[in-house]
Write a protein that holds these residues in place. Sequence first.
Motif, mmCIF file in Angstrom:
data_model
loop_
_atom_site.group_PDB
_atom_site.id
_atom_site.type_symbol
_atom_site.label_atom_id
_atom_site.label_comp_id
_atom_site.label_asym_id
_atom_site.label_seq_id
_atom_site.Cartn_x
_atom_site.Cartn_y
_atom_site.Cartn_z
ATOM 1 N N LEU A 4 0.876 -1.177 0.000
ATOM 2 C CA LEU A 4 0.000 0.000 0.000
ATOM 3 C C LEU A 4 0.909 1.223 0.000
ATOM 4 O O LEU A 4 1.784 1.345 0.868
ATOM 5 C CB LEU A 4 -0.883 0.003 1.253
ATOM 6 N N GLY A 5 0.747 2.097 -0.983
ATOM 7 C CA GLY A 5 1.588 3.299 -1.070
ATOM 8 C C GLY A 5 0.796 4.537 -0.710
ATOM 9 O O GLY A 5 -0.396 4.636 -1.011
ATOM 10 N N ILE A 6 1.481 5.486 -0.064
ATOM 11 C CA ILE A 6 0.830 6.759 0.300
ATOM 12 C C ILE A 6 1.707 7.916 -0.183
ATOM 13 O O ILE A 6 2.924 7.902 0.007
ATOM 14 C CB ILE A 6 0.634 6.870 1.824
ATOM 15 N N GLU A 7 1.047 8.903 -0.794
ATOM 16 C CA GLU A 7 1.750 10.085 -1.310
ATOM 17 C C GLU A 7 1.023 11.341 -0.818
ATOM 18 O O GLU A 7 -0.185 11.478 -1.052
ATOM 19 C CB GLU A 7 1.759 10.018 -2.846
ATOM 20 N N SER A 8 1.769 12.215 -0.115
ATOM 21 C CA SER A 8 1.158 13.482 0.323
ATOM 22 C C SER A 8 2.233 14.563 0.404
ATOM 23 O O SER A 8 2.220 15.372 1.313
ATOM 24 C CB SER A 8 0.494 13.304 1.701
ATOM 25 N N THR A 9 3.170 14.568 -0.568
ATOM 26 C CA THR A 9 4.298 15.511 -0.444
ATOM 27 C C THR A 9 3.909 16.954 -0.741
ATOM 28 O O THR A 9 4.520 17.881 -0.245
ATOM 29 C CB THR A 9 5.453 15.121 -1.387
ATOM 30 N N ALA A 79 5.825 8.266 0.962
ATOM 31 C CA ALA A 79 6.799 9.299 0.586
ATOM 32 C C ALA A 79 7.103 10.123 1.835
ATOM 33 O O ALA A 79 6.204 10.761 2.380
ATOM 34 C CB ALA A 79 6.224 10.175 -0.518
ATOM 35 N N TYR A 80 8.384 10.111 2.268
ATOM 36 C CA TYR A 80 8.738 10.869 3.488
ATOM 37 C C TYR A 80 9.484 12.147 3.130
ATOM 38 O O TYR A 80 9.933 12.870 3.992
ATOM 39 C CB TYR A 80 9.531 9.990 4.468
ATOM 40 N N GLY A 81 9.596 12.468 1.844
ATOM 41 C CA GLY A 81 10.201 13.718 1.394
ATOM 42 C C GLY A 81 10.721 13.515 -0.016
ATOM 43 O O GLY A 81 10.618 12.414 -0.539
ATOM 44 N N PRO A 82 11.251 14.542 -0.675
ATOM 45 C CA PRO A 82 11.154 15.936 -0.249
ATOM 46 C C PRO A 82 9.741 16.481 -0.490
ATOM 47 O O PRO A 82 9.030 15.974 -1.347
ATOM 48 C CB PRO A 82 12.179 16.634 -1.150
#
Length: 345
Positions: A4-9, A79-82
Motif C-alpha cells: 500500500l503506497g501513500i503520497e502526500s508531499t 513518501a517521506y520527502g522531499p
Amino acid sequence: MLVLGIESTCDETACAVVRNGRSILSNIVASQIDLHQEYGGVVPELACRRHIDLIIPVIDQALSEAQVHLKDIDLIAVAYGPGLIGALLIGLSAAKAMALSMQKPFIGINHVEAHLYAALMSQTEEVQFPCLGVVISGGHTAMVLMKKLGDYELIGQTVDDAIGEAFDKVAKLLGLPYPGGPQIERLALKGNAHRYPFKAGQVKGKPLDFSFSGLKTAVLYTLRGKSSHELQIEPFSEQDRCDIAASFQRAALEDVVKKTLIAAEQFKTQTLVLGGGVTNNEYLRGLFAHECQGKQRLIWPSFGLSLDNAAMIAGLGYYRYQIQGNGDSMDLEPLVRIPFNQAPP
Ligand code: KG4
Ligand code: ZN
C-alpha cells in the motif's frame, strides 16, 4: 507481495495498492487543484488541511478498488520527502499508524526517486543500467546517473526554480490558471517559438545544472517593460501571448534536452529514464524523439504515473524493501529535502 503506497508531499493526496512492484491494483489521486487555483500556486497551510480531510477516505477507496483488506497488505510505503513538511507529516503519520496497528513493516520512499521508478514501472522490456535519470516536475529538476535501482549519483540540478515551477509562474504572468504547464503548452501550439529570443540560464562551472529564474524574469520584462511595475496584459494581443508562451516553452525545454544529451555523452549512457509532471509535454517528447533517434532509448512514464501518484511510491517500496532487507523504524522523520546521492546499503 501487496504494497500500500501513500503520497502526500505537496498538493495531491494519493493512495495505491501494487502487487510485486509492478501490477497496479488501484491508484487513487485526489488532486487539490480547485483549492489552490485562485492563488495561482500551492498554499501549504490549505494543502495540509485538505490532506487531513482526504487521507482516510483515499486509503479506503484504494483498498476497496483493489478489492483487498488492510490485513492483506504486506508492506506500507510512504513518501517521506522531499516536500512540504506539514503535508509529509500527514502521510507519514497515517502510514506509521497503520503499520503499528496492523503490525506490518513500513518503508519511507524518496518522492524524486519514485518519479524515476514510475517510468521503469511501465516497462515490459528489460532496462539496461546504467541509465540517465531526468526528473522534471513542479518541485524538482535533477539529472541522476542511475547505476542500478537504488544506486544513484546526482549530476545536475536546478540552482533556483524547478522547471514546472517556471511554467506555473510564467502562466500566472500570462493570466493563465494553475497548474500552468498544460496551459502554456496549449497556448504555445498557436505561437511562434522563435519570435522572442528567450534563453534558459547557464550555471558557471556547472554545465549540467539548470537555472530558470532568469528566463521567467525575461518573460516578466517582456510583458511589463523594464521600468513599469504593472503587468500590461492588455497591449498584448492573443497572438503575442501565444508567441511568448511558445518562445518560453522552447527555451526551457531545449535547455533540458541539450543538457541531458551532454550528460548522456559524458557518462556514456544509452537509456534515458524520464519522470515528473513536465514529461506530459508533447513538445518535449517530440524534441527528445527527434534528437535521440537510434542513439538513446527513451523511457517515459505511462499515463497516470507522470504526475504525483502513490503507485510509484508503492512500486518502489517493494524494491527498496528487498534492497534494505527490512522496513524503516518508527523514528523516521519527514524531510523537506533529501540529498539524492544514494548507494545501496
Ligand atoms: O510531478 P508533479 O505532479 O509535481 C511535483 O512533484 O512537483 O508535476 C507538476 C508540474 C506542474 O508544475 C505542472 O505545471 C507541470 O508539472 N506540468 C507540465 C505539463 N503538465 C504538467 N508542464 C509542462 N507541460 C505540460 N504538459
Ligand atoms: Zn512529484
